[in-house]
Design an enzyme around this catalytic site. Structure first.
Site, PDB file in Angstrom:
ATOM      1  N   LYS A  90      -0.081   7.352 -23.498  1.00 25.68           N
ATOM      2  CA  LYS A  90       0.308   7.680 -24.880  1.00 25.68           C
ATOM      3  C   LYS A  90       1.800   7.390 -25.062  1.00 25.68           C
ATOM      4  CE  LYS A  90      -3.688  10.120 -24.369  1.00 25.68           C
ATOM      5  NZ  LYS A  90      -4.493  10.091 -23.135  1.00 25.68           N
ATOM      6  N   ASP A 136       1.944  19.944 -20.545  1.00 23.58           N
ATOM      7  CA  ASP A 136       1.351  18.612 -20.719  1.00 23.58           C
ATOM      8  C   ASP A 136       2.343  17.794 -21.561  1.00 23.58           C
ATOM      9  OD1 ASP A 136      -0.051  16.387 -21.691  1.00 23.58           O
ATOM     10  OD2 ASP A 136      -1.959  17.458 -21.781  1.00 23.58           O
ATOM     11  N   TYR A 171       0.836  -1.202   0.000  1.00 24.31           N
ATOM     12  CA  TYR A 171       0.000   0.000   0.000  1.00 24.31           C
ATOM     13  C   TYR A 171       0.869   1.249   0.000  1.00 24.31           C
ATOM     14  CZ  TYR A 171      -3.736   3.253   0.888  1.00 24.31           C
ATOM     15  OH  TYR A 171      -4.609   4.285   0.759  1.00 24.31           O
ATOM     16  N   PHE A 205     -18.944  14.431 -26.242  1.00 21.69           N
ATOM     17  CA  PHE A 205     -18.562  13.565 -27.360  1.00 21.69           C
ATOM     18  C   PHE A 205     -18.495  12.092 -26.957  1.00 21.69           C
ATOM     19  CE2 PHE A 205     -14.230  13.043 -25.813  1.00 21.69           C
ATOM     20  CZ  PHE A 205     -14.072  14.174 -25.032  1.00 21.69           C
ATOM     21  N   PHE A 255      -7.375  21.095 -24.827  1.00 12.90           N
ATOM     22  CA  PHE A 255      -7.700  19.682 -24.875  1.00 12.90           C
ATOM     23  C   PHE A 255      -8.927  19.480 -23.993  1.00 12.90           C
ATOM     24  CE2 PHE A 255      -7.767  15.243 -23.709  1.00 12.90           C
ATOM     25  CZ  PHE A 255      -7.917  14.722 -24.986  1.00 12.90           C
ATOM     26  N   THR A 256      -9.803  18.555 -24.390  1.00 10.90           N
ATOM     27  CA  THR A 256     -11.125  18.406 -23.770  1.00 10.90           C
ATOM     28  C   THR A 256     -11.053  18.308 -22.240  1.00 10.90           C
ATOM     29  OG1 THR A 256     -10.936  16.043 -24.214  1.00 10.90           O
ATOM     30  CG2 THR A 256     -12.156  17.342 -25.825  1.00 10.90           C
ATOM     31  N   ARG A 260     -13.311  14.939 -33.938  1.00  9.58           N
ATOM     32  CA  ARG A 260     -12.609  16.002 -33.218  1.00  9.58           C
ATOM     33  C   ARG A 260     -13.033  17.323 -33.837  1.00  9.58           C
ATOM     34  NH1 ARG A 260     -10.187  14.026 -28.378  1.00  9.58           N
ATOM     35  NH2 ARG A 260     -12.399  14.297 -28.150  1.00  9.58           N
TER      36      ARG A 260
HETATM   37  O1  PLI Z   1      -6.995  10.092 -20.997  1.00  2.69           O
HETATM   38  P1  PLI Z   1      -6.186  10.567 -19.794  1.00  2.69           P
HETATM   39  O2  PLI Z   1      -7.028  10.957 -18.664  1.00  2.69           O
HETATM   40  O3  PLI Z   1      -5.102   9.622 -19.422  1.00  2.69           O
HETATM   41  O4  PLI Z   1      -5.375  11.880 -20.284  1.00  2.69           O
HETATM   42  C1  PLI Z   1      -6.001  13.056 -20.631  1.00  2.69           C
HETATM   43  C2  PLI Z   1      -5.200  13.762 -21.684  1.00  2.69           C
HETATM   44  C3  PLI Z   1      -4.420  14.824 -21.337  1.00  2.69           C
HETATM   45  N1  PLI Z   1      -3.694  15.502 -22.279  1.00  2.69           N
HETATM   46  C4  PLI Z   1      -3.722  15.144 -23.577  1.00  2.69           C
HETATM   47  C5  PLI Z   1      -2.913  15.942 -24.550  1.00  2.69           C
HETATM   48  C6  PLI Z   1      -4.470  14.074 -24.001  1.00  2.69           C
HETATM   49  O5  PLI Z   1      -4.462  13.738 -25.276  1.00  2.69           O
HETATM   50  C7  PLI Z   1      -5.254  13.341 -23.044  1.00  2.69           C
HETATM   51  C8  PLI Z   1      -6.079  12.264 -23.410  1.00  2.69           C
HETATM   52  N2  PLI Z   1      -6.286  11.983 -24.677  1.00  2.69           N
HETATM   53  C9  PLI Z   1      -7.081  11.041 -25.185  1.00  2.69           C
HETATM   54  C10 PLI Z   1      -7.897  10.118 -24.354  1.00  2.69           C
HETATM   55  C11 PLI Z   1      -7.121  10.924 -26.626  1.00  2.69           C
HETATM   56  O6  PLI Z   1      -7.812  10.032 -27.144  1.00  2.69           O
HETATM   57  O7  PLI Z   1      -6.439  11.723 -27.276  1.00  2.69           O
END
Ligand code: PLI
Length: 472
Positions: A272, A229, A85, A463, A137-138, A396
Site C-alpha cells: 500500500k 499496523d 540466499y 469474501f 481488518f479481515t 466491505r
Molecule cells: O494483503 P497483505 O497480506 O499484504 O496485507 C494485509 C493487510 C494488513 N493490514 C491492512 C490495514 C490491510 O489493509 C491489509 C490488506 N489489505 C488489502 C488486501 C486491501 O485490499 O485493503
C-alpha cells in the site's frame, strides 16, 4: 448541499489546481467490454468481483494493494537486486530505511502483510487472551483468532456511523479499553493492543496523535504491549498534518516517526503506502521478541534476511518507503481520492464521510435501503457497478465481516460498504470522472435492483471466493 466542515479542508486543493508530482513514462492499455460480455463475466464470477478476470475489467478499483505504479527509481532498484540466499545487500538497505523512517530497532521481512500478522500473532498471543483493536481488518483479526486470541473492537462509536464527521474516526475509545481490561480480569489476559492507522474497514479513517499518546499512557499504566499496523500510516500522517493542532508545519516524515515512537512494534503490508507490488515486514524494539520472531520467520516465510521477498523486492520497498513520505506525493495521492469523493458528494450520493485516505466508500445500506442486509446489498452494488461500466470495486460489509466464531451466525456490521479503492499513481482525473458517472447511473437506477443469495461459502475470509446468485 452537504454541510461537512471537513470538506473545506480539501479546499487547499480546489482554490488553485494541483497536479501530480510525476509524469507518465510507460502505459498499459486497458479495454472496454460490451454489456453482454460483462453480464456473462459477472455471472461466471458468481457476482463476486474477486472472481472476475482482470482482463474483463476496465477501471480496477478492487484494491490499492500491490496495484501501485512504481517509479523509475524503483524499477532501476529492481536491477540492483542482490539475490543471495543470505545477507542480501537489499535487506540491509531496507532495514536501514525502516529504522530511519519508522524508528524501530529490529526488522523481520515477510512476503506481505499477512505473513507479518501471522508471526506476531503466533508469538505474542496466548490462547484465550484478548486482543483489542480499532475496528477489525479481515486478515489481522483472522490471524489473531487462529492464534487463540479473542478480538475486541475498541474503536470510538463514531467510526460505525458513516455520516458522522469526527475528524479522527480511527481513534481508540479508552473507556472501551478499560471495559476489556475488566472483562479479561487483568492485564495478563490482554495479549497486546492492535491499532491500525488509517482504519481500512472504517473507510480509511485516521487516528490522531493525541489518541495514540493516550493509548500509550494506558499501556504504560497497565503494562500492556502496543503494536501498530503501519500499512497506510503515511496516509494517516497526512490527515494529522491537515487536521490536528500543532502539526500543520510538520512533514509526513516527522509525523510518522513521532507516531511510531509511542508503540512497541509494527507490521506493514508494503503493497500500500510503500508503492510496490509485493512485500511486507514486521519491526519490534524488544530483543527477546525479535529473537522469537526470527526463529519463526525461517519456518513460515524464508530466511531472516529475505522473509519471502526477492532481493529486488526489498530494494523496491526501501525506495518506495522514501517516496511515500514525500509531502507532495501524499497531497496528490489523497487529493485524487478527495476529487472523486467531492464529485459524488455534489450529487448527494451517500458515501462515508469524512473522505478517507485510500478510497471512497459507498454506503450500500443507504443506497439499497430496500435490500435486507442478509441479501448482501454491498455485494450487489459492486456487481451493478461492474455491469454498468466494467469498474471493479470491493464489498466491505456483511460478507467481509464473516461469521461469529462462537454463534456461527453472520456478523451484522453497521457499515455495509462498497470500496472504490484508488491505486497510487495509476489512474488519471479522467478515469475518476468516468467512475463518478458510473456510480451516479447505478445510484439513479437503485430502485429496481434486487439482492443476492450466497450459494457457496468458504470457511475463512469468505469474501475472496464466495459465490452468489440474484434472489428470485
Ligand atoms: O494483503 P497483505 O497480506 O499484504 O496485507 C494485509 C493487510 C494488513 N493490514 C491492512 C490495514 C490491510 O489493509 C491489509 C490488506 N489489505 C488489502 C488486501 C486491501 O485490499 O485493503
Amino acid at each position: 448541499m452537504n454541510q461537512n466542515p471537513l470538506r473545506t479542508m480539501g479546499q487547499q486543493f480546489s482554490r488553485r489546481s494541483w497536479a501530480e508530482p510525476w509524469k507518465i513514462k510507460m502505459v498499459e492499455p486497458i479495454h472496454t467490454t460490451t454489456k453482454e460480455e460483462r453480464e456473462r463475466a459477472i455471472r461466471e464470477a458468481g457476482y463476486n468481483t474477486f472472481l472476475l478476470r482482470s482482463e474483463d475489467v476496465y477501471i480496477d478499483l478492487l484494491t490499492d494493494s500491490g496495484t501501485n505504479a512504481m517509479s523509475d527509481r524503483q524499477w532501476a532498484g529492481i536491477m540492483l537486486g542482490d539475490e543471495a540466499y543470505a545477507g542480501s545487500r537489499n535487506f540491509y538497505r531496507l532495514e536501514a530505511t525502516m529504522q530511519k523512517y519508522y524508528g524501530y530497532r529490529h526488522l523481520v521481512p515477510t512476503h506481505q502483510g499477512r505473513g507479518a500478522e501471522h508471526l506476531i500473532s503466533k508469538v505474542a498471543i496466548q490462547p484465550g487472551q484478548y486482543v483489542p483493536g480499532n475496528m477489525y481488518f479481515t486478515t489481522t483479526r483472522l490471524h489473531q483468532e487462529l492464534a487463540g486470541g479473542i478480538f475486541q473492537d475498541v474503536i470510538i462509536d463514531e467510526a460505525h456511523d458513516p455520516g458522522n464527521l469526527h475528524p479522527f474516526k480511527g481513534n481508540v475509545d479508552i473507556a472501551k479499553l478499560d471495559a476489556v481490561l475488566k472483562k479479561a480480569g487483568g492485564a495478563q489476559n490482554i495479549a497486546y493492543i492492535s491499532v491500525a492507522g488509517t482504519v481500512n474497514m472504517a473507510g480509511g479513517q485516521p487516528i490522531s496523535m493525541a489518541n495514540i499518546r493516550d493509548v500509550r499512557a494506558w499501556c504504560d499504566k497497565h503494562g500492556v504491549r502496543f503494536f501498530l499496523d503501519v500499512t497506510r500510516l503515511a496516509e494517516n500522517a497526512f490527515f494529522i498534518q491537515e487536521r490536528e493542532q500543532g502539526y500543520r508545519n510538520k512533514s509526513i516524515r516527522e509525523i510518522v516517526k513521532e507516531f511510531c515512537s509511542y508503540t512497541d512494534g509494527a507490521w506493514m503490508s508494503a503493497k500500500k503506502d510503500a508503492l510496490v507490488n509485493i512485500g511486507g515486514w514486521l519491526a519490534v524494539n524488544d530483543d527477546t521478541l525479535f529473537d522469537n520472531l526470527r526463529n519463526l520467520v525461517v519456518v513460515y516465510e524464508g530466511l531472516h534476511t529475505y522473509g519471502g521477498m526477492a532481493g529486488r523486492d526489498m530494494e523496491a520497498v526501501a525506495i518506495g518507503i522514501e517516496e511515500s513520505m514525500e509531502d507532495d506525493h501524499m497531497r496528490a495521492r489523497i487529493g485524487q481520492v478527495y476529487y472523486l469523493g467531492e464529485l459524488l458528494l455534489n450529487w448527494n450520493i451517500p458515501i462515508v464521510q469524512p473522505i478517507g485516505g485510500h478510497g471512497i466508500f459507498l454506503n450500500a445500506k443507504k443506497i439499497y435501503e430496500h435490500i435486507p442486509q442478509n441479501q448482501f446489498p454491498a455485494q450487489m452494488l459492486a456487481a451493478q457497478l461492474y455491469l454498468d461500466s466494467g469498474i471493479r470495486s470491493m464489498e466491505r460489509g456483511i460478507v467481509s465481516a464473516g461469521r461469529d466464531p462462537e454463534t456461527g451466525d453472520h456478523r451484522y456490521p453497521k457499515l455495509d460498504l462498497v470500496r472504490l479503492t484508488i491505486p497510487r499513481r495509476v489512474y488519471t482525473q479522467a478515469h475518476m470522472d468516468v467512475v463518478a458517472e458510473a456510480v451516479k447511473y447505478v445510484y439513479d437506477n437503485r430502485a429496481s435492483t434486487r439482492g443476492l443469495t450466497m450459494v457457496y461459502e468458504p470457511r475463512d475470509l469468505r469474501f475472496f471466493q464466495a459465490r452468489f446468485e440474484p434472489v428470485a
